[in-house]
Write a protein that holds these residues in place. Structure first.
Motif, PDB file in Angstrom:
ATOM      1  N   ASN A 289       0.817  -1.212   0.000  1.00  0.00           N
ATOM      2  CA  ASN A 289       0.000   0.000   0.000  1.00  0.00           C
ATOM      3  C   ASN A 289       0.852   1.264   0.000  1.00  0.00           C
ATOM      4  O   ASN A 289       0.594   2.194  -0.771  1.00  0.00           O
ATOM      5  CB  ASN A 289      -0.948   0.002   1.206  1.00  0.00           C
ATOM      6  N   PHE A 290       1.885   1.292   0.843  1.00  0.00           N
ATOM      7  CA  PHE A 290       2.725   2.485   0.918  1.00  0.00           C
ATOM      8  C   PHE A 290       3.557   2.682  -0.343  1.00  0.00           C
ATOM      9  O   PHE A 290       3.869   3.815  -0.709  1.00  0.00           O
ATOM     10  CB  PHE A 290       3.633   2.429   2.150  1.00  0.00           C
ATOM     11  N   THR A 291       3.917   1.586  -1.025  1.00  0.00           N
ATOM     12  CA  THR A 291       4.676   1.715  -2.275  1.00  0.00           C
ATOM     13  C   THR A 291       3.878   2.485  -3.317  1.00  0.00           C
ATOM     14  O   THR A 291       4.386   3.425  -3.947  1.00  0.00           O
ATOM     15  CB  THR A 291       5.049   0.322  -2.832  1.00  0.00           C
ATOM     16  N   ILE A 292       2.611   2.110  -3.495  1.00  0.00           N
ATOM     17  CA  ILE A 292       1.784   2.795  -4.497  1.00  0.00           C
ATOM     18  C   ILE A 292       1.455   4.215  -4.051  1.00  0.00           C
ATOM     19  O   ILE A 292       1.450   5.144  -4.871  1.00  0.00           O
ATOM     20  CB  ILE A 292       0.508   1.988  -4.772  1.00  0.00           C
ATOM     21  N   VAL A 293       1.223   4.420  -2.763  1.00  0.00           N
ATOM     22  CA  VAL A 293       0.970   5.781  -2.261  1.00  0.00           C
ATOM     23  C   VAL A 293       2.179   6.672  -2.526  1.00  0.00           C
ATOM     24  O   VAL A 293       2.030   7.822  -2.972  1.00  0.00           O
ATOM     25  CB  VAL A 293       0.633   5.751  -0.757  1.00  0.00           C
ATOM     26  N   CYS A 294       3.376   6.148  -2.285  1.00  0.00           N
ATOM     27  CA  CYS A 294       4.602   6.931  -2.523  1.00  0.00           C
ATOM     28  C   CYS A 294       4.795   7.228  -4.009  1.00  0.00           C
ATOM     29  O   CYS A 294       5.232   8.327  -4.374  1.00  0.00           O
ATOM     30  CB  CYS A 294       5.819   6.179  -1.983  1.00  0.00           C
ATOM     31  N   LEU A 295       4.475   6.264  -4.868  1.00  0.00           N
ATOM     32  CA  LEU A 295       4.581   6.488  -6.315  1.00  0.00           C
ATOM     33  C   LEU A 295       3.636   7.613  -6.748  1.00  0.00           C
ATOM     34  O   LEU A 295       4.012   8.475  -7.551  1.00  0.00           O
ATOM     35  CB  LEU A 295       4.250   5.207  -7.079  1.00  0.00           C
ATOM     36  N   ILE A 296       2.427   7.599  -6.220  1.00  0.00           N
ATOM     37  CA  ILE A 296       1.456   8.642  -6.560  1.00  0.00           C
ATOM     38  C   ILE A 296       1.937   9.998  -6.058  1.00  0.00           C
ATOM     39  O   ILE A 296       1.793  11.020  -6.734  1.00  0.00           O
ATOM     40  CB  ILE A 296       0.069   8.288  -5.978  1.00  0.00           C
ATOM     41  N   TRP A 297       2.525  10.018  -4.886  1.00  0.00           N
ATOM     42  CA  TRP A 297       3.011  11.266  -4.291  1.00  0.00           C
ATOM     43  C   TRP A 297       4.225  11.806  -5.043  1.00  0.00           C
ATOM     44  O   TRP A 297       4.368  13.022  -5.214  1.00  0.00           O
ATOM     45  CB  TRP A 297       3.357  11.030  -2.827  1.00  0.00           C
ATOM     46  N   MET A 298       5.092  10.921  -5.521  1.00  0.00           N
ATOM     47  CA  MET A 298       6.352  11.337  -6.150  1.00  0.00           C
ATOM     48  C   MET A 298       6.192  11.799  -7.595  1.00  0.00           C
ATOM     49  O   MET A 298       6.928  12.681  -8.051  1.00  0.00           O
ATOM     50  CB  MET A 298       7.361  10.183  -6.100  1.00  0.00           C
ATOM     51  N   HIS A 299       5.265  11.217  -8.343  1.00  0.00           N
ATOM     52  CA  HIS A 299       5.168  11.488  -9.783  1.00  0.00           C
ATOM     53  C   HIS A 299       4.023  12.459 -10.074  1.00  0.00           C
ATOM     54  O   HIS A 299       2.864  12.188  -9.769  1.00  0.00           O
ATOM     55  CB  HIS A 299       4.974  10.178 -10.546  1.00  0.00           C
ATOM     56  N   LYS A 300       4.366  13.565 -10.703  1.00  0.00           N
ATOM     57  CA  LYS A 300       3.392  14.628 -10.961  1.00  0.00           C
ATOM     58  C   LYS A 300       2.276  14.198 -11.910  1.00  0.00           C
ATOM     59  O   LYS A 300       1.160  14.705 -11.820  1.00  0.00           O
ATOM     60  CB  LYS A 300       4.107  15.861 -11.521  1.00  0.00           C
ATOM     61  N   ASN A 301       2.588  13.275 -12.837  1.00  0.00           N
ATOM     62  CA  ASN A 301       1.536  12.837 -13.757  1.00  0.00           C
ATOM     63  C   ASN A 301       0.452  12.004 -13.055  1.00  0.00           C
ATOM     64  O   ASN A 301      -0.584  11.701 -13.642  1.00  0.00           O
ATOM     65  CB  ASN A 301       2.136  12.062 -14.927  1.00  0.00           C
ATOM     66  N   LEU A 302       0.699  11.644 -11.787  1.00  0.00           N
ATOM     67  CA  LEU A 302      -0.302  10.914 -10.996  1.00  0.00           C
ATOM     68  C   LEU A 302      -1.034  11.826 -10.010  1.00  0.00           C
ATOM     69  O   LEU A 302      -1.803  11.347  -9.179  1.00  0.00           O
ATOM     70  CB  LEU A 302       0.363   9.758 -10.234  1.00  0.00           C
ATOM     71  N   HIS A 303      -0.764  13.138 -10.109  1.00  0.00           N
ATOM     72  CA  HIS A 303      -1.437  14.081  -9.211  1.00  0.00           C
ATOM     73  C   HIS A 303      -2.781  14.507  -9.787  1.00  0.00           C
ATOM     74  O   HIS A 303      -3.089  15.689  -9.902  1.00  0.00           O
ATOM     75  CB  HIS A 303      -0.544  15.305  -8.969  1.00  0.00           C
ATOM     76  N   GLU A 304      -3.579  13.522 -10.144  1.00  0.00           N
ATOM     77  CA  GLU A 304      -4.926  13.743 -10.661  1.00  0.00           C
ATOM     78  C   GLU A 304      -5.926  13.224  -9.635  1.00  0.00           C
ATOM     79  O   GLU A 304      -5.583  12.375  -8.803  1.00  0.00           O
ATOM     80  CB  GLU A 304      -5.116  13.018 -11.991  1.00  0.00           C
ATOM     81  N   PRO A 305      -7.167  13.731  -9.677  1.00  0.00           N
ATOM     82  CA  PRO A 305      -8.160  13.307  -8.677  1.00  0.00           C
ATOM     83  C   PRO A 305      -8.294  11.796  -8.532  1.00  0.00           C
ATOM     84  O   PRO A 305      -8.356  11.284  -7.406  1.00  0.00           O
ATOM     85  CB  PRO A 305      -9.456  13.932  -9.207  1.00  0.00           C
ATOM     86  N   MET A 306      -8.310  11.077  -9.665  1.00  0.00           N
ATOM     87  CA  MET A 306      -8.473   9.625  -9.610  1.00  0.00           C
ATOM     88  C   MET A 306      -7.379   8.979  -8.773  1.00  0.00           C
ATOM     89  O   MET A 306      -7.643   8.125  -7.914  1.00  0.00           O
ATOM     90  CB  MET A 306      -8.465   9.045 -11.022  1.00  0.00           C
TER      91      MET A 306
END
Length: 305
Positions: free
Chosen positions: A40-57
């Motif tokens: 869970n924390f791996t995917i949360v960190c990936l979302i936090w680190m990569h700007k292209n994942l900073h979308e509402p979804m």
């Protein structure tokens, strides 16, 4: 007077041959808990680190995975301690607190899935209005409500249960869930009515809302071109799989756990384990494999390692 003399302890009798298999149980549970935290924390960190994942979804996915950690942490630490203890007991106050954590995070999961369904509905059915509807303020409101409403409503149930007299001190389970209602000498009408309200408010209504939004998405997608259908399938399928998984486990908790029946102990034990074992791992695996952008970053991470 010694305070410990006034503490009421409840025996957790849901374990199967815990004395014989305690170390095997502990190894399995500890391994799964570490996997839950890491995945869970791996995917949360990936979302936090990569700007292209900073979308509402993806923000909602990160919130859902963090909620899975909270959901698991409400059970696992006490579970691991019990497996190494001679007696599997819990104080009534600690039982109420565990109940609060477990059902508060469970209610939050339904509301977060509802927010994700609404996000997909606006994205696919109203694409031109998406930037104006799904603003940062809207996302923040959805996240606050998803965690605040279940916490407030579950706390009322805990308060109503706190002073009720206990006639039984043996719980048919391995942690404090709805079955602890059966320990009371008499049932509380107020608590029962409020429990139905909470079930409707945090379970049934969000579930029906999700079904409605995905029905609309399905209709719009069917009437649209291939690209829209592909987008809908890629982003909606993981949410539906998680919803179906969680809804089935909730149905078990409501129908079986609260029924005083001759449901076999080992079957009850195995089904209860499903609630804490596979579902918190199911979320990150589904989103990691099925969400294209997250999967892309996971592959890069594996190559780096």
């Amino acid at each position: 007077m010694d305070d410990e003399a006034n503490v009421t302890y409840i025996t957790l009798s849901g374990y199967v041959e815990v004395q014989k298999y305690r170390y095997l149980y502990f190894l399995i549970m500890f391994t799964v808990y570490i996997l839950i935290l890491c995945c869970n924390f791996t995917i949360v960190c990936l979302i936090w680190m990569h700007k292209n994942l900073h979308e509402p979804m993806y923000v909602f996915i990160a919130a859902l995975l963090l909620n899975s950690v909270l959901y698991s942490t409400s059970v696992y630490p006490k579970l691991l301690i019990d497996l190494l203890s001679e007696e599997q007991i819990i104080s009534y106050s600690a039982c109420l607190f565990q109940y609060f954590q477990f059902y508060s995070s469970g209610g939050s999961e339904f509301l977060l899935l509802s927010a994700m369904a609404y996000d997909r509905y606006v994205s696919i059915c109203k694409p031109l209005q998406y930037p104006t509807i799904m603003r940062k303020t809207t996302i923040s409101i959805f996240l606050v409500l998803a965690w605040l409403l279940p916490a407030c409503q579950t706390s009322v149930q805990v308060i109503l249960s706190a002073d009720m007299k206990l006639c039984y001190l043996t719980l048919k389970g391995i942690f404090c869930n709805n079955s602890f209602y059966n320990l009371n000498c008499v049932s509380s009408r107020a608590r029962s009515i409020f429990g139905v309200f909470v079930l409707l408010n945090l379970g049934l209504f969000p579930f029906l809302f999700i079904l409605f939004t995905y029905t609309r998405i399905l209709i719009i997608s069917y009437q649209s071109n291939r690209n829209v259908r592909k987008k809908a399938a890629q982003t909606c399928l993981p949410h539906l799989l998680v919803l179906i998984s969680f809804a089935c486990l909730c149905a078990y908790d409501i129908i079986i756990v609260r029924m005083e029946s001759d449901f076999p102990k080992i079957a009850r034990f195995m089904m209860t384990l499903q609630v804490v074992l596979y579902h918190p791992l199911f979320n990150p695996i589904i989103y990691g494999l099925k969400m294209k952008e997250i999967n892309k970053h996971l592959k890069r991470l594996r190559r780096c390692c």
